[in-house]
Design an enzyme around this catalytic site. Structure first.
Site, PDB file in Angstrom:
ATOM      1  N   LYS A 128       0.816  -1.079  -0.151  1.00 44.60           N
ATOM      2  CA  LYS A 128      -0.018   0.028   0.031  1.00 44.60           C
ATOM      3  C   LYS A 128       0.809   1.164  -0.049  1.00 44.60           C
ATOM      4  O   LYS A 128       0.331   2.355  -0.336  1.00 44.60           O
ATOM      5  CB  LYS A 128      -0.991  -0.074   1.243  1.00 44.60           C
ATOM      6  CG  LYS A 128      -1.983  -0.883   1.090  1.00 44.60           C
ATOM      7  CD  LYS A 128      -2.619  -1.497   2.272  1.00 44.60           C
ATOM      8  CE  LYS A 128      -1.755  -2.333   3.068  1.00 44.60           C
ATOM      9  NZ  LYS A 128      -2.184  -3.130   4.222  1.00 44.60           N
ATOM     10  N   GLU A 152      -3.832  -4.546  -7.590  1.00 43.22           N
ATOM     11  CA  GLU A 152      -5.190  -4.961  -7.191  1.00 43.22           C
ATOM     12  C   GLU A 152      -5.232  -5.445  -5.615  1.00 43.22           C
ATOM     13  O   GLU A 152      -6.224  -5.026  -4.980  1.00 43.22           O
ATOM     14  CB  GLU A 152      -5.821  -6.119  -7.950  1.00 43.22           C
ATOM     15  CG  GLU A 152      -7.008  -6.551  -7.518  1.00 43.22           C
ATOM     16  CD  GLU A 152      -8.237  -5.521  -7.816  1.00 43.22           C
ATOM     17  OE1 GLU A 152      -8.239  -5.070  -9.008  1.00 43.22           O
ATOM     18  OE2 GLU A 152      -8.809  -4.871  -6.839  1.00 43.22           O
ATOM     19  N   VAL A 155      -6.118  -2.767  -1.992  1.00 43.93           N
ATOM     20  CA  VAL A 155      -7.368  -2.844  -1.485  1.00 43.93           C
ATOM     21  C   VAL A 155      -8.185  -3.994  -1.618  1.00 43.93           C
ATOM     22  O   VAL A 155      -8.449  -4.678  -2.528  1.00 43.93           O
ATOM     23  CB  VAL A 155      -8.112  -1.501  -1.987  1.00 43.93           C
ATOM     24  CG1 VAL A 155      -9.438  -1.230  -1.293  1.00 43.93           C
ATOM     25  CG2 VAL A 155      -7.301  -0.373  -1.991  1.00 43.93           C
ATOM     26  N   GLY A 209      -2.660 -13.651  10.603  1.00 45.89           N
ATOM     27  CA  GLY A 209      -1.972 -13.196   9.611  1.00 45.89           C
ATOM     28  C   GLY A 209      -2.745 -11.920   9.109  1.00 45.89           C
ATOM     29  O   GLY A 209      -2.310 -11.477   7.989  1.00 45.89           O
ATOM     30  N   GLU A 212      -1.244  -5.940  10.331  1.00 41.78           N
ATOM     31  CA  GLU A 212       0.076  -5.637   9.660  1.00 41.78           C
ATOM     32  C   GLU A 212       1.487  -5.719  10.872  1.00 41.78           C
ATOM     33  O   GLU A 212       1.044  -5.984  11.998  1.00 41.78           O
ATOM     34  CB  GLU A 212       0.390  -4.150   9.745  1.00 41.78           C
ATOM     35  CG  GLU A 212      -0.556  -3.415   8.834  1.00 41.78           C
ATOM     36  CD  GLU A 212      -0.266  -4.036   7.223  1.00 41.78           C
ATOM     37  OE1 GLU A 212       0.500  -4.039   6.685  1.00 41.78           O
ATOM     38  OE2 GLU A 212      -1.498  -4.522   6.677  1.00 41.78           O
ATOM     39  N   ASP A 223      -4.079   1.985   8.253  1.00 43.36           N
ATOM     40  CA  ASP A 223      -4.130   1.237   6.938  1.00 43.36           C
ATOM     41  C   ASP A 223      -5.506   1.463   6.083  1.00 43.36           C
ATOM     42  O   ASP A 223      -5.468   1.673   4.928  1.00 43.36           O
ATOM     43  CB  ASP A 223      -4.358  -0.202   7.591  1.00 43.36           C
ATOM     44  CG  ASP A 223      -4.532  -1.282   6.321  1.00 43.36           C
ATOM     45  OD1 ASP A 223      -3.427  -1.682   5.636  1.00 43.36           O
ATOM     46  OD2 ASP A 223      -5.736  -1.710   5.943  1.00 43.36           O
ATOM     47  N   LYS A 227      -5.948   2.889   2.246  1.00 38.76           N
ATOM     48  CA  LYS A 227      -6.421   2.374   1.246  1.00 38.76           C
ATOM     49  C   LYS A 227      -7.543   3.280   0.696  1.00 38.76           C
ATOM     50  O   LYS A 227      -7.839   3.478  -0.446  1.00 38.76           O
ATOM     51  CB  LYS A 227      -7.309   1.253   1.580  1.00 38.76           C
ATOM     52  CG  LYS A 227      -6.355   0.000   2.038  1.00 38.76           C
ATOM     53  CD  LYS A 227      -7.024  -1.053   2.790  1.00 38.76           C
ATOM     54  CE  LYS A 227      -6.049  -2.073   2.970  1.00 38.76           C
ATOM     55  NZ  LYS A 227      -6.452  -3.008   4.045  1.00 38.76           N
ATOM     56  N   GLY A 324      -5.085 -11.440   4.265  1.00 39.25           N
ATOM     57  CA  GLY A 324      -4.589 -13.080   4.514  1.00 39.25           C
ATOM     58  C   GLY A 324      -3.786 -13.087   3.274  1.00 39.25           C
ATOM     59  O   GLY A 324      -3.826 -12.831   2.224  1.00 39.25           O
TER      60      GLY A 324
HETATM   61  N1  HSE Z   1      -3.794  -5.412   7.938  1.00 36.08           N
HETATM   62  C1  HSE Z   1      -4.628  -5.318   6.574  1.00 36.08           C
HETATM   63  C2  HSE Z   1      -5.986  -5.667   7.250  1.00 36.08           C
HETATM   64  C3  HSE Z   1      -4.209  -6.341   5.731  1.00 36.08           C
HETATM   65  O1  HSE Z   1      -6.089  -5.974   8.233  1.00 36.08           O
HETATM   66  O2  HSE Z   1      -7.085  -5.267   6.421  1.00 36.08           O
HETATM   67  C4  HSE Z   1      -4.629  -6.048   4.205  1.00 36.08           C
HETATM   68  O3  HSE Z   1      -4.342  -4.750   3.757  1.00 36.08           O
END
Ligand code: HSE
Length: 340
Positions: A128, A152, A155, A209, A212, A223, A227, A324
């Site tokens: 990002k 892609e 976001v 996972g 971040e 985050d 986006k 993920g």
């Molecule tokens: N850390 C971000 C989230 C990962 O939780 O959406 C995907 O961009």
């Protein structure tokens, strides 16, 4: 069908990189049969665990085992310790850029991307930082270099939110986009409704996972703001920076707040909003209480959703995974399959 071959070089090998390699391991033969696209991973470089390249293609199973052990030194091929030098030397058609995200500087990923353009390589990325800070400029630089930039996965992971806005809704004017764009915070808010504590839910999101490396970027709304900027700049022709987004995260939401909303038939959601207002485009991220009947209120866990408000079609909503390794790895694959 015209057969194509792409030699892939990857920078970064965290959960997204590993998810992408798992997809290649399972699907490369099928992709070749179905789409006539032969994919060969010829190199991987990381800053911490080193890297390796092999023009004949890397052994994907051995690579995934090496990732678990954080050590690439046992793999067959030429070893590397410097991703920048690796991009300068590797013979590849596509750079798969999945190094860690930095929304303040966009580095080192932006430099990696520019080096790849300089070598005539296409770039696909889920990172990002470079897109939120330099998206339109990078797109111009890619065009000038005669290559493609696929983004892609920046976001809503592999859920094709950007492609929907850019390509499938082409011809409509996009007036607004409103969405749940961060999987970690949506997961936390959903788990809190089931009685889990904020800290427990965050720990679980990290284990799965979604979060971040530094989860303050998720819970603080950075985050989602990144986006929102990518949506604003790449789909609404804006030139916003992350600092332009009016932003509040979910750190102030307590279990009592969640229970109070629930008693009132409402749910807390972290909503990102991009809006065209005359020539201006604005963006915000903030927690909001939505009635449970609202379409976005029904989106739980790490799932993301976006509603585009258009002039010709009205509202169009897309719901799907937002985070993920494999879900984001798929975004990289979709960008590669869209290459000329
Ligand atoms: N850390 C971000 C989230 C990962 O939780 O959406 C995907 O961009």
């Amino acid at each position: 069908m015209q057969n194509r071959t792409y030699r892939l070089a990857m920078i970064g090998f965290g959960s997204v990189g590993q998810g992408f390699v798992q997809i290649l391991q399972r699907r490369a033969d099928w992709i070749n049969e179905r789409y006539g696209v032969a994919l060969s991973l010829v190199g991987v470089a990381t800053r911490r665990a080193g890297g390796v390249s092999n023009p004949d293609g890397l052994d994907l199973a051995a690579l995934l085992r090496a990732a678990e052990q954080h050590d690439m030194s046992q793999l067959d091929g030429t070893k590397t310790t410097d991703p920048q030098a690796f991009i300068n030397q590797v013979e590849a058609d596509v750079l798969v850029e999945v190094s860690s995200t930095d929304l303040d500087s966009g580095e080192p990923a932006t430099s990696y991307i520019r080096t790849a353009f300089g070598r005539g390589m296409h770039v696909v990325t889920a990172n990002k930082g470079p897109l939120a800070l330099h998206g339109p400029t990078l797109l111009q630089e890619a065009r000038a270099a005669g290559v493609q930039l696929g983004y892609e996965g920046t976001v809503m992971s592999g859920t094709p939110a950007l492609r929907l806005g850019w390509s499938d809704l082409a011809g409509c004017e996009l007036r607004e986009a409103r969405g749940i764009l961060n999987g970690t915070t949506n997961y936390i808010l959903t788990q809190m409704e089931s009685g889990l504590s904020y800290a427990g839910a965050l720990q679980e999101a990290q284990r799965l996972g979604y979060a971040e490396t530094d989860p303050t970027g998720d819970v603080g709304g950075h985050d989602a703001a990144g986006k929102a900027v990518i949506l604003a700049n790449m789909l609404f022709d804006a030139r916003l920076r992350p600092a332009d987004v009016q932003r509040t995260g979910i750190t102030g939401i307590t279990s009592d707040d969640v229970a109070e909303a629930r008693a009132a038939g409402e749910r807390w959601k972290l909503i990102a909003h991009v809006q065209r207002d005359g020539d201006a485009v604005t963006a915000s991220v903030q927690p909001m209480r939505l009635p449970v009947s609202h379409p976005l209120a029904g989106v739980g866990g790490a799932t993301n959703a976006i509603t585009f408000t258009t002039d010709l079609l009205g509202d169009v909503t897309l719901i799907g995974p937002g985070a993920g390794g494999v879900a984001t790895g798929f975004a990289l694959l979709s960008d590669i399959l869209a290459l000329p």
